[in-house]
Write an enzyme that holds these catalytic residues in place. Structure first.
Site, mmCIF file in Angstrom:
data_model
loop_
_atom_site.group_PDB
_atom_site.id
_atom_site.type_symbol
_atom_site.label_atom_id
_atom_site.label_comp_id
_atom_site.label_asym_id
_atom_site.label_seq_id
_atom_site.Cartn_x
_atom_site.Cartn_y
_atom_site.Cartn_z
ATOM 1 N N ASP A 31 -16.921 4.673 7.643
ATOM 2 C CA ASP A 31 -17.035 3.131 7.881
ATOM 3 C C ASP A 31 -18.211 2.788 8.808
ATOM 4 O O ASP A 31 -18.473 3.774 9.641
ATOM 5 C CB ASP A 31 -15.473 2.760 8.506
ATOM 6 C CG ASP A 31 -15.417 1.375 8.533
ATOM 7 O OD1 ASP A 31 -16.016 0.612 7.878
ATOM 8 O OD2 ASP A 31 -14.233 0.958 9.282
ATOM 9 N N GLY A 32 -18.627 1.718 8.568
ATOM 10 C CA GLY A 32 -19.565 0.922 9.317
ATOM 11 C C GLY A 32 -21.057 0.903 8.592
ATOM 12 O O GLY A 32 -21.873 0.749 9.250
ATOM 13 N N ASN A 33 -20.991 1.147 7.295
ATOM 14 C CA ASN A 33 -22.604 1.026 6.737
ATOM 15 C C ASN A 33 -23.087 -0.277 6.744
ATOM 16 O O ASN A 33 -24.153 -0.401 6.937
ATOM 17 C CB ASN A 33 -22.243 1.296 5.013
ATOM 18 C CG ASN A 33 -21.744 2.705 4.659
ATOM 19 O OD1 ASN A 33 -21.812 3.609 5.636
ATOM 20 N ND2 ASN A 33 -21.317 3.130 3.472
ATOM 21 N N HIS A 48 -25.292 1.408 2.684
ATOM 22 C CA HIS A 48 -24.551 2.345 1.605
ATOM 23 C C HIS A 48 -25.376 3.487 1.319
ATOM 24 O O HIS A 48 -25.105 4.722 1.208
ATOM 25 C CB HIS A 48 -24.092 1.608 0.628
ATOM 26 C CG HIS A 48 -23.180 0.580 0.626
ATOM 27 N ND1 HIS A 48 -21.963 0.617 1.784
ATOM 28 C CD2 HIS A 48 -22.811 -0.546 0.420
ATOM 29 C CE1 HIS A 48 -21.198 -0.175 2.069
ATOM 30 N NE2 HIS A 48 -21.674 -1.188 1.113
ATOM 31 N N SER A 77 -9.391 0.699 -3.564
ATOM 32 C CA SER A 77 -9.045 -0.078 -4.504
ATOM 33 C C SER A 77 -9.187 -1.432 -3.999
ATOM 34 O O SER A 77 -9.350 -2.471 -4.870
ATOM 35 C CB SER A 77 -7.629 0.117 -4.892
ATOM 36 O OG SER A 77 -6.905 0.460 -3.857
ATOM 37 N N GLU A 78 -9.189 -1.627 -2.527
ATOM 38 C CA GLU A 78 -9.451 -3.092 -2.091
ATOM 39 C C GLU A 78 -10.792 -3.572 -2.157
ATOM 40 O O GLU A 78 -11.314 -4.625 -2.070
ATOM 41 C CB GLU A 78 -9.013 -3.043 -0.717
ATOM 42 C CG GLU A 78 -7.658 -3.000 -0.562
ATOM 43 C CD GLU A 78 -6.779 -1.949 -0.642
ATOM 44 O OE1 GLU A 78 -7.429 -0.601 -0.405
ATOM 45 O OE2 GLU A 78 -5.659 -1.631 -1.237
ATOM 46 N N TRP A 80 -13.053 -3.561 -4.691
ATOM 47 C CA TRP A 80 -12.898 -4.630 -5.710
ATOM 48 C C TRP A 80 -13.195 -6.009 -5.308
ATOM 49 O O TRP A 80 -13.759 -6.909 -5.797
ATOM 50 C CB TRP A 80 -11.986 -4.499 -6.824
ATOM 51 C CG TRP A 80 -12.203 -3.286 -7.390
ATOM 52 C CD1 TRP A 80 -11.229 -2.105 -7.288
ATOM 53 C CD2 TRP A 80 -13.127 -2.476 -8.467
ATOM 54 N NE1 TRP A 80 -11.722 -1.085 -8.060
ATOM 55 C CE2 TRP A 80 -12.617 -1.445 -8.947
ATOM 56 C CE3 TRP A 80 -14.395 -3.247 -8.844
ATOM 57 C CZ2 TRP A 80 -13.585 -0.452 -9.678
ATOM 58 C CZ3 TRP A 80 -15.108 -2.070 -9.644
ATOM 59 C CH2 TRP A 80 -14.897 -0.899 -10.018
ATOM 60 N N ARG A 82 -14.770 -7.248 -2.556
ATOM 61 C CA ARG A 82 -15.965 -7.463 -1.910
ATOM 62 C C ARG A 82 -16.768 -8.533 -3.032
ATOM 63 O O ARG A 82 -16.614 -8.580 -4.424
ATOM 64 C CB ARG A 82 -16.756 -6.304 -1.505
ATOM 65 C CG ARG A 82 -15.996 -5.594 -0.704
ATOM 66 C CD ARG A 82 -17.074 -4.574 0.077
ATOM 67 N NE ARG A 82 -16.216 -3.936 1.074
ATOM 68 C CZ ARG A 82 -16.896 -3.009 2.049
ATOM 69 N NH1 ARG A 82 -18.052 -2.836 1.980
ATOM 70 N NH2 ARG A 82 -15.805 -2.587 3.087
ATOM 71 N N LEU A 142 -16.608 25.128 -1.944
ATOM 72 C CA LEU A 142 -16.030 23.829 -1.312
ATOM 73 C C LEU A 142 -15.399 23.080 -2.390
ATOM 74 O O LEU A 142 -16.082 22.810 -3.483
ATOM 75 C CB LEU A 142 -17.310 23.065 -0.504
ATOM 76 C CG LEU A 142 -16.665 21.674 0.036
ATOM 77 C CD1 LEU A 142 -15.776 21.961 1.225
ATOM 78 C CD2 LEU A 142 -17.983 20.744 0.534
ATOM 79 N N GLU A 218 -4.103 15.427 11.669
ATOM 80 C CA GLU A 218 -4.851 15.115 13.057
ATOM 81 C C GLU A 218 -5.759 13.975 12.875
ATOM 82 O O GLU A 218 -6.754 14.252 11.978
ATOM 83 C CB GLU A 218 -5.316 16.398 13.923
ATOM 84 C CG GLU A 218 -4.454 17.279 14.421
ATOM 85 C CD GLU A 218 -3.454 16.968 15.205
ATOM 86 O OE1 GLU A 218 -3.738 16.028 16.105
ATOM 87 O OE2 GLU A 218 -2.171 17.472 15.082
HETATM 88 C C1 FPP Z 1 -17.609 1.390 4.379
HETATM 89 O O1 FPP Z 1 -18.504 0.673 5.123
HETATM 90 C C2 FPP Z 1 -18.035 2.071 3.203
HETATM 91 C C3 FPP Z 1 -18.115 1.892 2.118
HETATM 92 C C4 FPP Z 1 -17.232 0.755 1.512
HETATM 93 C C5 FPP Z 1 -18.406 2.698 1.032
HETATM 94 C C6 FPP Z 1 -18.677 4.156 1.259
HETATM 95 C C7 FPP Z 1 -19.780 4.476 0.553
HETATM 96 C C8 FPP Z 1 -20.720 5.267 0.668
HETATM 97 C C9 FPP Z 1 -20.896 6.211 2.000
HETATM 98 C C10 FPP Z 1 -21.782 5.609 -0.145
HETATM 99 C C11 FPP Z 1 -22.176 6.751 -1.031
HETATM 100 C C12 FPP Z 1 -20.936 7.545 -1.265
HETATM 101 C C13 FPP Z 1 -21.227 8.560 -2.183
HETATM 102 C C14 FPP Z 1 -20.105 9.519 -2.426
HETATM 103 C C15 FPP Z 1 -22.557 8.826 -2.628
HETATM 104 P P1 FPP Z 1 -18.546 -0.859 5.265
HETATM 105 O O2 FPP Z 1 -19.460 -1.522 4.120
HETATM 106 O O3 FPP Z 1 -17.080 -1.269 5.253
HETATM 107 O O4 FPP Z 1 -19.292 -1.272 6.647
HETATM 108 P P2 FPP Z 1 -18.771 -2.314 7.780
HETATM 109 O O5 FPP Z 1 -17.363 -2.054 7.926
HETATM 110 O O6 FPP Z 1 -19.880 -2.109 8.944
HETATM 111 O O7 FPP Z 1 -19.129 -3.543 6.933
#
Ligand code: FPP
Length: 253
Positions: A31-33, A48, A77-78, A80, A82, A142, A218
């Site tokens: 989370d946090g992209n 991302h 699934s949520e 979608w 966005r 892995l 955990e």
């Molecule tokens: C949440 O951050 C992240 C996602 C919804 C997507 C996760 C995807 C990746 C890390 C990219 C690639 C994955 C692979 C397997 C190549 P957010 O967009 O909800 O961030 P925010 O909460 O700061 O808006």
């Protein structure tokens, strides 16, 4: 000196070897992209993309630490719901990942599986997903589960539906349905439950991720945004895990 608390009996149930402080199965809510990108004045897709780099680092850190299973929540699934442009960006990135990373994962001995409703991505991406699973099927260094269009409630409902259908067809006696019968109808059938679930970005919830499988996991919440997640952060999470006393509902010994 006493052993780290996570050594206590815990892994006899989750499947990890007894006396092992390293979790056998780590699951990650990345989370946090978006916030990472916004803080830099960049579009969300830049976050991302940087998140995909963090996935690479995490796979390497798991191999280095001796973790056997890694499950990453790449698309819920949520998700979608966005904006269409972000969904297109994310699916484009995932497709790129499938096309360009699978060969390297294969060389590195990583077995890739996908959990979730893959068909929602359409026939060509579904075919690429299946090709990736097939190509890496004999790897054992892995096990990487990538959760795509995954929602735990959907998964649980599908398992209930499968059991109900078997009962209606007279294949199973409803009174004889036990936990194992249920677990065997989840997309993670046959896999060990996660020992450690990491969520980044400071949010502290599971967001419909592995709800059945996380019964005794955990949980470690880190303030770092996912694109900044690295080996040092992974070590912090492993240290937090090693300090936990896992009892699986039993009394302390
Ligand atoms: C949440 O951050 C992240 C996602 C919804 C997507 C996760 C995807 C990746 C890390 C990219 C690639 C994955 C692979 C397997 C190549 P957010 O967009 O909800 O961030 P925010 O909460 O700061 O808006």
């Amino acid at each position: 000196m006493s052993a780290p608390k996570a050594l206590l009996r815990a892994n006899e149930i989750s499947g990890s070897p007894a006396g092992e402080a390293v979790p056998r199965h780590v699951a990650v809510i990345m989370d946090g992209n978006g916030r990472w990108a916004a803080a830099r004045g960049l579009p969300r897709i830049a976050g991302h993309r940087a998140g995909a780099e963090a996935v690479r680092r995490t796979i390497r850190a798991c191999v280095d630490a001796g973790v056997e299973w890694l499950t990453i929540y790449a698309f819920s699934s949520e998700n979608w719901r966005r904006p269409a442009a972000e969904v297109a960006d994310l699916t484009g990135l995932l497709r790129h990942y499938l096309r360009h990373e699978v060969a390297e994962l294969d060389r590195g001995g990583v077995r890739v599986r996908f959990i979730g409703e893959r068909a929602r991505f359409g026939p060509s991406m579904t075919a690429e997903i299946e090709a990736a699973e097939l190509r890496t099927a004999s790897n054992a260094r892995l096990n990487l589960n990538i959760a795509l269009s995954y929602g735990a409630r959907d998964e649980i409902v599908a398992a209930a539906r499968a059991l109900a259908a078997d009962a209606a067809a007279g294949l199973i006696d409803p009174a004889a349905i036990a936990e194992a019968a249920f677990a065997n109808r989840l997309t993670t059938a046959g896999q060990p439950d996660p020992d450690l679930i990491i969520r980044t970005s400071g949010e502290q919830r599971l967001s419909n991720f592995l709800l059945w499988q996380s019964a005794y996991a955990e949980l470690v919440f880190l303030d770092v945004l996912w694109p900044d997640f690295d080996a040092a952060q992974f070590t912090l999470a492993l240290e937090a895990y090693a300090g936990r006393e896992r009892r699986f509902g039993a009394r302390p010994v």
